[in-house]
Design a protein around this motif. Sequence first.
Motif, PDB file in Angstrom:
ATOM      1  N   VAL A 136       3.163 -10.335  -1.588  1.00 12.12           N
ATOM      2  CA  VAL A 136       2.070 -11.018  -2.291  1.00 12.12           C
ATOM      3  C   VAL A 136       2.258 -12.520  -2.105  1.00 12.12           C
ATOM      4  O   VAL A 136       3.367 -13.039  -2.279  1.00 12.12           O
ATOM      5  CB  VAL A 136       2.071 -10.667  -3.795  1.00 12.12           C
ATOM      6  N   PHE A 137       1.167 -13.224  -1.737  1.00 10.42           N
ATOM      7  CA  PHE A 137       1.277 -14.670  -1.549  1.00 10.42           C
ATOM      8  C   PHE A 137      -0.031 -15.353  -1.923  1.00 10.42           C
ATOM      9  O   PHE A 137      -1.092 -14.720  -2.019  1.00 10.42           O
ATOM     10  CB  PHE A 137       1.690 -15.024  -0.116  1.00 10.42           C
ATOM     11  N   ASP A 138       0.040 -16.666  -2.140  1.00 13.66           N
ATOM     12  CA  ASP A 138      -1.108 -17.470  -2.523  1.00 13.66           C
ATOM     13  C   ASP A 138      -2.050 -17.629  -1.325  1.00 13.66           C
ATOM     14  O   ASP A 138      -1.608 -17.962  -0.221  1.00 13.66           O
ATOM     15  CB  ASP A 138      -0.639 -18.842  -3.024  1.00 13.66           C
ATOM     16  N   ALA A 139      -3.342 -17.396  -1.545  1.00 17.60           N
ATOM     17  CA  ALA A 139      -4.309 -17.436  -0.450  1.00 17.60           C
ATOM     18  C   ALA A 139      -4.515 -18.839   0.100  1.00 17.60           C
ATOM     19  O   ALA A 139      -4.893 -19.003   1.267  1.00 17.60           O
ATOM     20  CB  ALA A 139      -5.644 -16.859  -0.902  1.00 17.60           C
TER      21      ALA A 139
ATOM     22  N   ASP B  11     -11.802 -14.587   2.729  1.00 21.29           N
ATOM     23  CA  ASP B  11     -13.262 -14.595   2.612  1.00 21.29           C
ATOM     24  C   ASP B  11     -13.869 -13.189   2.572  1.00 21.29           C
ATOM     25  O   ASP B  11     -15.089 -13.031   2.633  1.00 21.29           O
ATOM     26  CB  ASP B  11     -13.875 -15.353   3.805  1.00 21.29           C
ATOM     27  N   SER B  12     -13.019 -12.169   2.498  1.00 26.28           N
ATOM     28  CA  SER B  12     -13.516 -10.798   2.651  1.00 26.28           C
ATOM     29  C   SER B  12     -13.981 -10.161   1.354  1.00 26.28           C
ATOM     30  O   SER B  12     -14.301  -8.972   1.338  1.00 26.28           O
ATOM     31  CB  SER B  12     -12.421  -9.921   3.265  1.00 26.28           C
ATOM     32  N   GLU B  13     -13.995 -10.899   0.250  1.00 27.28           N
ATOM     33  CA  GLU B  13     -14.465 -10.365  -1.037  1.00 27.28           C
ATOM     34  C   GLU B  13     -13.699  -9.099  -1.435  1.00 27.28           C
ATOM     35  O   GLU B  13     -14.279  -8.077  -1.792  1.00 27.28           O
ATOM     36  CB  GLU B  13     -15.963 -10.067  -0.971  1.00 27.28           C
ATOM     37  N   SER B  14     -12.368  -9.171  -1.326  1.00 24.84           N
ATOM     38  CA  SER B  14     -11.460  -8.114  -1.785  1.00 24.84           C
ATOM     39  C   SER B  14     -11.502  -6.839  -0.946  1.00 24.84           C
ATOM     40  O   SER B  14     -10.882  -5.846  -1.300  1.00 24.84           O
ATOM     41  CB  SER B  14     -11.727  -7.755  -3.260  1.00 24.84           C
TER      42      SER B  14
ATOM     43  N   PRO C 296       6.625  -5.216  16.424  1.00 25.26           N
ATOM     44  CA  PRO C 296       5.180  -5.078  16.187  1.00 25.26           C
ATOM     45  C   PRO C 296       4.927  -4.397  14.848  1.00 25.26           C
ATOM     46  O   PRO C 296       5.636  -3.452  14.481  1.00 25.26           O
ATOM     47  CB  PRO C 296       4.727  -4.194  17.347  1.00 25.26           C
ATOM     48  N   GLY C 297       3.937  -4.886  14.120  1.00 28.54           N
ATOM     49  CA  GLY C 297       3.636  -4.309  12.815  1.00 28.54           C
ATOM     50  C   GLY C 297       2.153  -4.027  12.663  1.00 28.54           C
ATOM     51  O   GLY C 297       1.313  -4.701  13.249  1.00 28.54           O
ATOM     52  N   GLU C 298       1.851  -2.999  11.886  1.00 31.42           N
ATOM     53  CA  GLU C 298       0.477  -2.684  11.502  1.00 31.42           C
ATOM     54  C   GLU C 298       0.262  -3.231  10.096  1.00 31.42           C
ATOM     55  O   GLU C 298       1.049  -2.944   9.196  1.00 31.42           O
ATOM     56  CB  GLU C 298       0.265  -1.173  11.536  1.00 31.42           C
ATOM     57  N   VAL C 299      -0.798  -4.024   9.894  1.00 29.28           N
ATOM     58  CA  VAL C 299      -0.971  -4.765   8.646  1.00 29.28           C
ATOM     59  C   VAL C 299      -2.266  -4.351   7.959  1.00 29.28           C
ATOM     60  O   VAL C 299      -3.322  -4.267   8.591  1.00 29.28           O
ATOM     61  CB  VAL C 299      -0.997  -6.292   8.918  1.00 29.28           C
ATOM     62  N   ASN C 300      -2.170  -4.100   6.638  1.00 35.09           N
ATOM     63  CA  ASN C 300      -3.346  -3.893   5.788  1.00 35.09           C
ATOM     64  C   ASN C 300      -3.289  -4.928   4.667  1.00 35.09           C
ATOM     65  O   ASN C 300      -2.297  -4.985   3.923  1.00 35.09           O
ATOM     66  CB  ASN C 300      -3.350  -2.480   5.201  1.00 35.09           C
ATOM     67  N   SER C 301      -4.318  -5.757   4.563  1.00 35.79           N
ATOM     68  CA  SER C 301      -4.314  -6.846   3.594  1.00 35.79           C
ATOM     69  C   SER C 301      -5.615  -6.866   2.804  1.00 35.79           C
ATOM     70  O   SER C 301      -6.671  -6.460   3.312  1.00 35.79           O
ATOM     71  CB  SER C 301      -4.137  -8.203   4.294  1.00 35.79           C
ATOM     72  N   SER C 302      -5.520  -7.340   1.579  1.00 34.49           N
ATOM     73  CA  SER C 302      -6.723  -7.522   0.759  1.00 34.49           C
ATOM     74  C   SER C 302      -6.491  -8.678  -0.201  1.00 34.49           C
ATOM     75  O   SER C 302      -5.352  -8.985  -0.563  1.00 34.49           O
ATOM     76  CB  SER C 302      -7.062  -6.239  -0.007  1.00 34.49           C
ATOM     77  N   ALA C 303      -7.580  -9.321  -0.610  1.00 35.45           N
ATOM     78  CA  ALA C 303      -7.511 -10.464  -1.517  1.00 35.45           C
ATOM     79  C   ALA C 303      -7.868 -10.022  -2.934  1.00 35.45           C
ATOM     80  O   ALA C 303      -8.643  -9.091  -3.132  1.00 35.45           O
ATOM     81  CB  ALA C 303      -8.466 -11.557  -1.049  1.00 35.45           C
TER      82      ALA C 303
ATOM     83  N   SER D  73      -0.337  -7.952   1.241  1.00 35.31           N
ATOM     84  CA  SER D  73      -0.284  -7.390   2.598  1.00 35.31           C
ATOM     85  C   SER D  73       0.764  -6.294   2.663  1.00 35.31           C
ATOM     86  O   SER D  73       1.876  -6.455   2.150  1.00 35.31           O
ATOM     87  CB  SER D  73       0.053  -8.471   3.631  1.00 35.31           C
ATOM     88  N   SER D  74       0.401  -5.203   3.316  1.00 30.16           N
ATOM     89  CA  SER D  74       1.322  -4.095   3.558  1.00 30.16           C
ATOM     90  C   SER D  74       1.606  -4.040   5.048  1.00 30.16           C
ATOM     91  O   SER D  74       0.679  -3.950   5.851  1.00 30.16           O
ATOM     92  CB  SER D  74       0.696  -2.783   3.073  1.00 30.16           C
ATOM     93  N   ILE D  75       2.895  -4.128   5.437  1.00 32.24           N
ATOM     94  CA  ILE D  75       3.287  -4.197   6.846  1.00 32.24           C
ATOM     95  C   ILE D  75       4.126  -2.979   7.194  1.00 32.24           C
ATOM     96  O   ILE D  75       5.100  -2.666   6.493  1.00 32.24           O
ATOM     97  CB  ILE D  75       4.095  -5.476   7.170  1.00 32.24           C
ATOM     98  N   ARG D  76       3.764  -2.306   8.284  1.00 27.69           N
ATOM     99  CA  ARG D  76       4.523  -1.140   8.754  1.00 27.69           C
ATOM    100  C   ARG D  76       5.036  -1.416  10.165  1.00 27.69           C
ATOM    101  O   ARG D  76       4.274  -1.778  11.060  1.00 27.69           O
ATOM    102  CB  ARG D  76       3.632   0.097   8.752  1.00 27.69           C
ATOM    103  N   ASP D  77       6.366  -1.235  10.372  1.00 31.63           N
ATOM    104  CA  ASP D  77       6.972  -1.406  11.688  1.00 31.63           C
ATOM    105  C   ASP D  77       6.538  -0.235  12.584  1.00 31.63           C
ATOM    106  O   ASP D  77       6.831   0.929  12.296  1.00 31.63           O
ATOM    107  CB  ASP D  77       8.498  -1.425  11.552  1.00 31.63           C
ATOM    108  N   ILE D  78       5.826  -0.539  13.683  1.00 27.02           N
ATOM    109  CA  ILE D  78       5.318   0.528  14.564  1.00 27.02           C
ATOM    110  C   ILE D  78       6.011   0.494  15.928  1.00 27.02           C
ATOM    111  O   ILE D  78       5.462   0.950  16.929  1.00 27.02           O
ATOM    112  CB  ILE D  78       3.788   0.413  14.734  1.00 27.02           C
ATOM    113  N   THR D  79       7.258  -0.015  15.971  1.00 27.20           N
ATOM    114  CA  THR D  79       7.998  -0.085  17.234  1.00 27.20           C
ATOM    115  C   THR D  79       8.140   1.289  17.875  1.00 27.20           C
ATOM    116  O   THR D  79       7.850   1.484  19.055  1.00 27.20           O
ATOM    117  CB  THR D  79       9.398  -0.684  16.989  1.00 27.20           C
ATOM    118  N   LYS D  80       8.584   2.267  17.081  1.00 26.24           N
ATOM    119  CA  LYS D  80       8.802   3.609  17.629  1.00 26.24           C
ATOM    120  C   LYS D  80       7.494   4.236  18.080  1.00 26.24           C
ATOM    121  O   LYS D  80       7.430   4.894  19.120  1.00 26.24           O
ATOM    122  CB  LYS D  80       9.475   4.498  16.582  1.00 26.24           C
TER     123      LYS D  80
END
Length: 736
Positions: free
Chosen positions: A254-257, A304-307, A326-333, A344-351
């Motif tokens: 979690v971080f400041d936008a 700017d994505s309105e959550s 490499p990571g797969e990222v899902n983020s929302s405000a 932001s949720s980050i998943r390591d997709i190296t394998k």
Amino acid sequence: MRPTNEKLEQRIKMLEQEAERHRQSESINKTLYAISNAVSTTSNLTELYKTIHISLSHIIDVTNFYIGLYHEERDSIVILFYSDQTSDDFKELVNISKSDSLSLTYEVVKTRKPLLIQKKDLEAWLTRENRKPCGRIPEIWIGVPLKIRNKVMGVIATQSYTNSNQYTQKDVDLLVSVSNQVALAIDRKKYEEELNIHRNHLEILVNNRTAELTELNKELQKEIDDRKYAEQSLSESENRYYQLFENELDATIVFDAETLQFEDVNKAALELYGYSKEEFINLKAHDISTEKEKTKTDLQKIKDSESKTVRVPVHYFKKKNGATFPGEVNSSAFASGGRKKIISSIRDITKRLKLEKELRQAQKMEAIGTLAGGIAHDFNNILSSIIGFTELAIDDTSENTLLQDNLHEVMIASSRARDLVQQILTFSRQTEQDQKAVQIKIIVREAIKLLRATLPSTIAIRQNIESDSMIMADPIQIHQVIMNLCTNASHAMIEKGGVLEVNLEDVEFDKWSIPQKKAIKPGKYLNLTVSDTGHGIPRSIITRIFDPFFTTKPQGEGSGMGLSVVHGIITDLNGMILPFSESGKGSTFKIYFPVIESEYKQNTDDGATLPKGTECILLIDDEHQVAKMGGQLLNSLGYDVTIKTNSIEAFELFTTESGNFDLVITDLTMPNMSGDDLTMEIKKINPHTPVILYSGFSTKINEKRIQTIGADAFVTKPILKKDFAKLIREILDKVN
């Protein structure tokens, strides 16, 4: 040593089992992810239950399925969601208590354990307890407890009314493996709805009390109490959310936008990146990215994505130790404390990316193999005509003339082309390896001669070929080993030039002198050494050079299979290969082949008289040139030949004149009626007529197939005149 069919089948079976375990694990992971993601994407519990039902259907049959939640205070179970072929029964089972008739759902809550039960056991249980069932009795039933904080909050169950073998313990284990995620999702959604209720309630209270403040002063204390209660409930819900945040499997931050300053991270993020929590809080979002400008651009879109959730399929990150992944990222405000935040949720997709790359490589190799088979078939047909007509021309040419010498050169070149086709098939794994006694020095010299014509003048070749020893091997595979090693060596010197050195000598090992204590037996060995003065191999990767798909060449310039194939060939021959190299000091590969006690014998039957005959032969080949050449060749051996280029016409001819033919020779791959089908039809008409099948290349023919269709022999094009003459005479003499 070539693997036996049994070993190959065991290896294939192991690979299939590993692939099945991988597919099942992938399905479970997708199901867990879908259930976890549904918490934030569904608007209410009902939608969440539907999503859970759909997600579970990917790993187990949930045609008849329901979710029941347990109320500890009332000691009862409420069926909140069901999907059932006999839905009328469920209308009467909305609430189940321990005082009801026998309930499997209640039994799972009471025992806190999964339950798998078939109809016969359930009926015995009902009889023993002297109770009636709840609703229709299924043939088989599975129930798994949903636990949260070591308490049973409910049960997920699935059943079949028609198949008593629908489920096994494996299905129970699958449901157990996802039950925690289901419980967490339901609990989180319940509290989310409770939180919304509390927030709405609080807003109503605040608005009402503010408007009526002057007139309802005496109610102020009550409003304060209500507000405290609401805040307490909110705090409890936030604590529950924090537990979910901490226990999330993906790294979550979690971080400041606006400032991009990190404010909170979960345990998974600390483990993935290697920072302590204090170190993380002092970083900004772009500090852990290898693509800083792209990160800032993506985060602006999220802000700017309105959550709405924004997904980035692949983004590259760096850890504290400098490693990247490499990571797969899902983020929302979202808004908090008057400021906009981003989670932001980050998943390591190296394998996953590695597996996808290996799959693409495997598919490419499969395509090459398919192409190789097509090339071999057509090219061998062409070579059949070239070799056949050349042999016929040699027979009609005077001895010791320039024309005869030139024709012999054509035969030599054609033989090389035939061997080249065999190499292509060997590389694509579409032909069996034929091991025999081989004198390696002949193959080495031939390979060096071929290499010399292709290498630039800046690369010198030195050779010291001393040994006349023999080994058991496939000559084509040995040629492949030499060409692979020498080609790799030349690539290492392509820019600055250098020296390629090839040595062949005899060595003998006792049990104390075996190099590097490798797993080979003491005895006599043939040592093939290939050295270069190129850029060398770094020590950090020399242990990986024999791994499949590993290559140091740029993308598109190497498959990573060359040294892997070499290693496999040498290992199958009970030999060993040892690499020696340092950066900037060139490379040396030492190969040791076990020597056999055999003398090399030169072929001395080239000038022998060819066996001939006068029998009648029916020759069928849809290639006109091959058919014409075959007819002339057989005529030159004295046979009476009838040629057909259409298999249907050939069959009709044989049907009416079967007694006129002593032998049938037919191509395998033909339109209308293939050679194997034609053979079976001929054998039905006259089982005593011998049939020889031949083909440029085919994957569907083998010893078992030859016996099944009744063919007397199968040969691969091109075949030399002397070999063809011997084969025909042997078969005709055997029949006679």
